[in-house]
Scaffold this active site. Structure first.
Site, mmCIF file in Angstrom:
data_model
loop_
_atom_site.group_PDB
_atom_site.id
_atom_site.type_symbol
_atom_site.label_atom_id
_atom_site.label_comp_id
_atom_site.label_asym_id
_atom_site.label_seq_id
_atom_site.Cartn_x
_atom_site.Cartn_y
_atom_site.Cartn_z
ATOM 1 N N THR A 31 51.304 -10.414 35.016
ATOM 2 C CA THR A 31 52.052 -11.650 34.854
ATOM 3 C C THR A 31 51.595 -12.354 33.585
ATOM 4 O OG1 THR A 31 52.631 -13.776 35.902
ATOM 5 C CG2 THR A 31 50.413 -12.937 36.303
ATOM 6 N N HIS B 177 38.756 -8.013 47.278
ATOM 7 C CA HIS B 177 37.352 -7.595 47.321
ATOM 8 C C HIS B 177 37.078 -6.630 48.479
ATOM 9 C CE1 HIS B 177 33.371 -7.585 45.999
ATOM 10 N NE2 HIS B 177 33.149 -8.882 45.843
#
Length: 411
Positions: free
Chosen positions: A330, A382
């Site tokens: 983006t 994560h």
């Protein structure tokens, strides 16, 4: 013969849609492949086209109604528009022979009401009726005054279509003194984007790491070759996004966990890079996907992005172009953003954020020099990607962009 107008078959990821706009109303003549109605889904707006010539019959699903895959929206009376044309043809063909006798005699009763006649045209125009959509009961299928009156009454008694569920039409303005508020329903696309963003933040162990990249070499390369590039590739312009896509796909090869996704208790490693490119449109943020971007040239990437941008502005992106994707890029820099923390697009594991290029003082080899710098952000899940992998992945992109020759040498 009535032909059903059905909603498109939605993919598994799309449960239903909403009728956005009817472009035709009951009684209107339609031709094959005419745009009849728009269906808005969570991802794109789908166009439903006429499958035959005829007249639009009853509307089953009004604007704002929710529809499922292949659900009936309305119907077309096949041949209704074309049926009157053959009746007019013999009249026109016979005109030369009949001209003299007609001139010598009084006009036959009802001829003035034949299809295309002055009285018929006037009555039809005054009431917004298409003559070709009216079934004639007169001689040789001619439309009489009684036929038109019946058509006018039918049009008046037909249920009025609901207003389009657009922001402008559905807006409610409240004014208290000199303070004004406008309440507008959220579009399905905007609502889905909001839902997915909240879902990502709720279900992921999301973290963001930052770095910066010196854009000197990429900007010099672009400046040197942009005119030749455009001439050699049929008008495709060389931008910055293609360099980032190429650098990202190379980094994804080296760090496959960043290109993976979680499916239940399994990790799915993708042997290809389908890169989503976030594009802003009037309906909200959309993310069309460059398939197999790792095998694309700079020109193919730039051409694909340009096509996506135009389709997004025109609302023409297809469902296939919007689904899938293993990694997203983006670019908030196009709007002046200097720093952000982009949100991962599930079930992907990471998203790369580009930002504005600013001239900043940098310490290089003991000297302060002015360089065009950009901050990069990598948000990642994560649960799947360790901090070391995320940081090294972003450093790899930085190194590839600061020395573009590495992309050619694969080093």
């Amino acid at each position: 013969m009535a032909i059903e107008i059905k909603a498109p078959t939605f993919p598994e990821s799309v449960a239903d849609g909403t009728v956005a706009t009817w472009h035709k109303q009951p009684g209107d003549a339609v031709k094959r492949d005419d745009l009849i109605v728009d269906i808005e889904t969570d991802k794109v707006v789908l166009e439903v086209l006429a499958t035959a010539d005829g007249v639009l019959g009853a509307i089953v699903k009004n604007e704002g109604d929710t529809v499922l895959s292949d659900e009936v929206l309305g119907s077309i009376e096949e041949g209704g528009a074309a049926a009157a044309a053959p009746a007019a043809a013999p009249q026109a063909a016979a005109a030369p022979q009949a001209a003299a006798p007609q001139a010598a005699s009084a006009p036959a009763a009802g001829d003035d009401d034949a299809i295309g006649g002055p009285a018929a045209r006037k009555l039809a125009e005054e009431n917004g009726i298409n003559l070709n959509s009216v079934k004639g009961t007169g001689k040789d299928g001619r439309v009489t005054k009684e036929d038109l009156v019946a058509a006018i009454e039918a049009k008046k008694s037909a249920p009025a279509a609901k207003p389009a569920m657009t922001a402008a039409a559905a807006a409610v303005v409240q004014t208290t003194g000199d303070r004004t508020e406008k309440r507008v329903p959220m579009t399905r696309l905007r609502a889905k984007v909001a839902e997915r963003l909240v879902e990502a933040q709720s279900n992921m162990a999301m973290l963001t790491t930052f770095n910066e990249v010196d854009m000197t070499e990429v900007m010099a390369l672009r400046s040197k070759y942009k005119d030749l590039f455009e001439k050699s590739h049929n008008g495709v312009r060389l931008g910055f996004m293609s360099f980032f896509v190429k650098a990202a796909t190379e980094a994804l090869k080296r760090f496959p966990a960043v290109n993976a996704s979680i499916d239940g208790s399994d990790i799915v490693y993708h042997g290809y890079a389908d890169v989503g490119v976030a594009v802003s449109s009037d309906r909200g943020l959309v993310v069309p996907v460059l398939r197999n971007a790792e095998a694309m040239s700079l020109a193919e990437i730039e051409g694909g992005i340009a096509t996506f941008g135009k389709k997004a502005r025109d609302g023409k992106l297809s469902m296939d172009e919007m689904t899938g994707g293993t990694f997203t890029i983006t670019n908030g820099g196009t709007f002046g953003s200097m720093m952000s923390t982009p949100i991962v697009n599930p079930p992907q594991a990471a998203i790369l954020g580009m930002h504005n290029i600013l001239q900043r003082p940098m310490a290089i080899n003991g000297q302060v020099v002015i360089r065009p710098m950009m901050y990069l952000a990598l948000s990642y899940d994560h649960r799947l990607i360790d901090g070391k992998e995320a940081v090294t992945f972003l450093v790899t992109i930085k190194n590839l962009l600061e020395d573009p020759a590495r992309l050619l040498l694969d080093i």
